[in-house]
Design a protein around this motif. Structure first.
Motif, PDB file in Angstrom:
ATOM      1  N   THR A 109       9.522  -1.876   7.806  1.00 13.67           N
ATOM      2  CA  THR A 109       9.397  -1.290   9.121  1.00 13.67           C
ATOM      3  C   THR A 109       9.596   0.197   9.347  1.00 13.67           C
ATOM      4  O   THR A 109       8.976   0.684  10.079  1.00 13.67           O
ATOM      5  CB  THR A 109      10.641  -2.083   9.738  1.00 13.67           C
ATOM      6  N   PHE A 110      10.537   0.643   8.570  1.00 12.83           N
ATOM      7  CA  PHE A 110      10.646   2.065   8.753  1.00 12.83           C
ATOM      8  C   PHE A 110       9.472   2.759   7.992  1.00 12.83           C
ATOM      9  O   PHE A 110       8.754   3.819   8.661  1.00 12.83           O
ATOM     10  CB  PHE A 110      11.862   2.618   7.883  1.00 12.83           C
ATOM     11  N   HIS A 111       8.926   2.354   6.899  1.00 11.04           N
ATOM     12  CA  HIS A 111       7.917   2.839   6.407  1.00 11.04           C
ATOM     13  C   HIS A 111       6.568   2.812   7.189  1.00 11.04           C
ATOM     14  O   HIS A 111       5.784   3.963   7.417  1.00 11.04           O
ATOM     15  CB  HIS A 111       7.158   2.171   4.995  1.00 11.04           C
ATOM     16  N   THR A 112       6.185   1.787   7.931  1.00 12.42           N
ATOM     17  CA  THR A 112       5.008   1.640   8.867  1.00 12.42           C
ATOM     18  C   THR A 112       5.330   2.618   9.956  1.00 12.42           C
ATOM     19  O   THR A 112       4.295   2.864  10.535  1.00 12.42           O
ATOM     20  CB  THR A 112       4.776   0.185   9.108  1.00 12.42           C
ATOM     21  N   ARG A 113       6.545   2.609  10.644  1.00  8.73           N
ATOM     22  CA  ARG A 113       6.783   3.318  11.826  1.00  8.73           C
ATOM     23  C   ARG A 113       6.482   4.948  11.510  1.00  8.73           C
ATOM     24  O   ARG A 113       6.579   5.668  12.434  1.00  8.73           O
ATOM     25  CB  ARG A 113       8.359   3.075  12.382  1.00  8.73           C
ATOM     26  N   THR A 114       6.565   5.121  10.148  1.00 11.58           N
ATOM     27  CA  THR A 114       6.836   6.748   9.977  1.00 11.58           C
ATOM     28  C   THR A 114       5.394   7.159   9.354  1.00 11.58           C
ATOM     29  O   THR A 114       4.843   8.369   8.935  1.00 11.58           O
ATOM     30  CB  THR A 114       7.844   7.179   9.057  1.00 11.58           C
ATOM     31  N   GLY A 115       4.378   6.147   9.162  1.00 12.00           N
ATOM     32  CA  GLY A 115       3.341   6.756   8.611  1.00 12.00           C
ATOM     33  C   GLY A 115       2.174   5.625   8.396  1.00 12.00           C
ATOM     34  O   GLY A 115       2.538   4.534   8.465  1.00 12.00           O
ATOM     35  N   VAL A 116       1.022   5.815   8.385  1.00 12.25           N
ATOM     36  CA  VAL A 116      -0.154   4.717   8.377  1.00 12.25           C
ATOM     37  C   VAL A 116      -1.016   4.705   6.984  1.00 12.25           C
ATOM     38  O   VAL A 116      -1.849   4.106   6.772  1.00 12.25           O
ATOM     39  CB  VAL A 116      -1.361   4.954   9.485  1.00 12.25           C
TER      40      VAL A 116
ATOM     41  N   ILE B 234      10.723  11.556  -3.319  1.00 12.96           N
ATOM     42  CA  ILE B 234       9.442  11.541  -2.939  1.00 12.96           C
ATOM     43  C   ILE B 234       8.582  12.691  -3.809  1.00 12.96           C
ATOM     44  O   ILE B 234       9.094  13.624  -3.928  1.00 12.96           O
ATOM     45  CB  ILE B 234       9.465  11.723  -1.409  1.00 12.96           C
ATOM     46  N   ASP B 235       7.542  12.280  -4.161  1.00 13.36           N
ATOM     47  CA  ASP B 235       6.578  13.266  -4.572  1.00 13.36           C
ATOM     48  C   ASP B 235       5.297  13.054  -3.922  1.00 13.36           C
ATOM     49  O   ASP B 235       5.208  12.404  -3.058  1.00 13.36           O
ATOM     50  CB  ASP B 235       6.550  13.226  -6.418  1.00 13.36           C
ATOM     51  N   SER B 236       4.310  13.828  -4.711  1.00 16.46           N
ATOM     52  CA  SER B 236       2.773  13.698  -3.959  1.00 16.46           C
ATOM     53  C   SER B 236       2.223  12.351  -3.531  1.00 16.46           C
ATOM     54  O   SER B 236       1.430  12.229  -2.695  1.00 16.46           O
ATOM     55  CB  SER B 236       1.925  14.514  -4.850  1.00 16.46           C
ATOM     56  N   THR B 237       2.846  11.189  -4.586  1.00 12.69           N
ATOM     57  CA  THR B 237       1.795   9.837  -4.321  1.00 12.69           C
ATOM     58  C   THR B 237       2.983   9.196  -4.324  1.00 12.69           C
ATOM     59  O   THR B 237       2.643   7.774  -3.959  1.00 12.69           O
ATOM     60  CB  THR B 237       1.181   9.757  -5.528  1.00 12.69           C
TER      61      THR B 237
ATOM     62  N   ALA C 125      -3.031   8.397  -4.327  1.00 15.81           N
ATOM     63  CA  ALA C 125      -3.588   9.419  -3.628  1.00 15.81           C
ATOM     64  C   ALA C 125      -2.370  10.245  -3.172  1.00 15.81           C
ATOM     65  O   ALA C 125      -1.355   9.596  -2.858  1.00 15.81           O
ATOM     66  CB  ALA C 125      -4.361   9.011  -2.506  1.00 15.81           C
ATOM     67  N   GLU C 126      -2.469  11.338  -2.531  1.00 18.42           N
ATOM     68  CA  GLU C 126      -1.272  12.302  -1.869  1.00 18.42           C
ATOM     69  C   GLU C 126      -1.080  11.770  -0.621  1.00 18.42           C
ATOM     70  O   GLU C 126      -1.810  11.277   0.298  1.00 18.42           O
ATOM     71  CB  GLU C 126      -1.606  13.702  -2.052  1.00 18.42           C
ATOM     72  N   TRP C 127       0.470  11.880  -0.351  1.00 11.78           N
ATOM     73  CA  TRP C 127       0.767  11.339   1.065  1.00 11.78           C
ATOM     74  C   TRP C 127      -0.040  12.592   1.953  1.00 11.78           C
ATOM     75  O   TRP C 127       0.099  13.795   1.657  1.00 11.78           O
ATOM     76  CB  TRP C 127       2.141  11.483   1.220  1.00 11.78           C
ATOM     77  N   SER C 128      -0.016  12.127   3.197  1.00  7.02           N
ATOM     78  CA  SER C 128      -0.416  12.926   4.353  1.00  7.02           C
ATOM     79  C   SER C 128       0.730  14.113   4.630  1.00  7.02           C
ATOM     80  O   SER C 128       1.995  13.530   4.485  1.00  7.02           O
ATOM     81  CB  SER C 128      -0.893  12.179   5.687  1.00  7.02           C
ATOM     82  N   ALA C 129       0.539  14.960   5.179  1.00  9.44           N
ATOM     83  CA  ALA C 129       1.633  15.878   5.685  1.00  9.44           C
ATOM     84  C   ALA C 129       2.301  15.389   6.765  1.00  9.44           C
ATOM     85  O   ALA C 129       3.516  15.480   6.769  1.00  9.44           O
ATOM     86  CB  ALA C 129       0.669  17.146   6.222  1.00  9.44           C
TER      87      ALA C 129
ATOM     88  N   GLU D   9       6.417  14.823   6.422  1.00  7.10           N
ATOM     89  CA  GLU D   9       7.336  15.168   7.654  1.00  7.10           C
ATOM     90  C   GLU D   9       8.239  14.059   8.125  1.00  7.10           C
ATOM     91  O   GLU D   9       9.361  14.276   8.532  1.00  7.10           O
ATOM     92  CB  GLU D   9       6.396  15.881   8.561  1.00  7.10           C
ATOM     93  N   LYS D  10       7.683  12.979   8.427  1.00  2.86           N
ATOM     94  CA  LYS D  10       8.340  11.781   9.099  1.00  2.86           C
ATOM     95  C   LYS D  10       9.479  11.413   7.958  1.00  2.86           C
ATOM     96  O   LYS D  10      10.453  10.975   8.442  1.00  2.86           O
ATOM     97  CB  LYS D  10       7.501  10.852   9.412  1.00  2.86           C
ATOM     98  N   GLN D  11       9.039  11.211   6.721  1.00  2.71           N
ATOM     99  CA  GLN D  11       9.792  10.797   5.808  1.00  2.71           C
ATOM    100  C   GLN D  11      11.235  11.653   5.524  1.00  2.71           C
ATOM    101  O   GLN D  11      12.137  11.254   5.061  1.00  2.71           O
ATOM    102  CB  GLN D  11       9.016  10.776   4.408  1.00  2.71           C
ATOM    103  N   SER D  12      10.792  12.903   5.757  1.00  5.03           N
ATOM    104  CA  SER D  12      11.707  13.955   5.594  1.00  5.03           C
ATOM    105  C   SER D  12      13.141  13.467   6.253  1.00  5.03           C
ATOM    106  O   SER D  12      14.263  14.111   6.176  1.00  5.03           O
ATOM    107  CB  SER D  12      11.362  15.000   5.784  1.00  5.03           C
TER     108      SER D  12
END
Length: 142
Positions: free
Chosen positions: A45-52, A83-86, A121-125, A129-132
């Motif tokens: 729930t948190f993960h999908t609300r902060t990114g697609v 968190i890292d790039s992937t 693959a790398e996370w989007s910017a 930002e939202k995960q921060s």
């Protein structure tokens, strides 16, 4: 179910409330598999609300502490350990609604996948930002 973001200055966290129904209990207790499903729902729930971003669960570690023996509400606190790039790792605790009885704790690691190549693959910017907002911020006190 409802959720909220809390920040006590040390560990900002996402709090998810998940109902346990009577028909989920087997022999008077919630199975470890069902408890893990409640935890997965909270993190997702948190993960999908902060990114697609498309992601896959790489690892799930759960330490079961006490049995859930009644229908009611679970409180699941989720924060970002790293968190890292992937890849990102979420920590969590699962407890009674008032937080007085701990049922489980652990971590869940997900890796972002390129939707076409199905490779890391790398996370989007925007995702970063939202995960921060949930990064564990324990300070060194001297």
């Amino acid at each position: 179910m409802f959720d909220t973001l809390l920040d006590d200055g040390l560990t900002p966290r996402f709090v998810f409330r998940s109902p346990v129904f009577l028909d989920e209990l087997n022999a008077g207790q919630l199975s470890t598999g069902r408890l893990a499903a409640h935890i997965e729902t909270a993190v997702d729930t948190f993960h999908t609300r902060t990114g697609v971003d498309v992601n896959v669960v790489r690892d799930l570690k759960v330490e079961f502490l006490n049995f859930v023996t009644a229908a009611g509400e679970l409180r699941i606190d989720v924060w970002l350990d790293s968190i890292d790039s992937t890849t990102c790792t979420y920590g969590f605790t699962c407890s009674s609604a008032d937080g007085s009885t701990a049922y489980a704790r652990g971590e869940r690691t997900v890796t972002r996948l390129d939707p076409i190549r199905r490779r890391p693959a790398e996370w989007s910017a925007a995702f970063l930002e939202k995960q921060s907002t949930l990064v564990k911020a324990l300070h060194n006190f001297v």
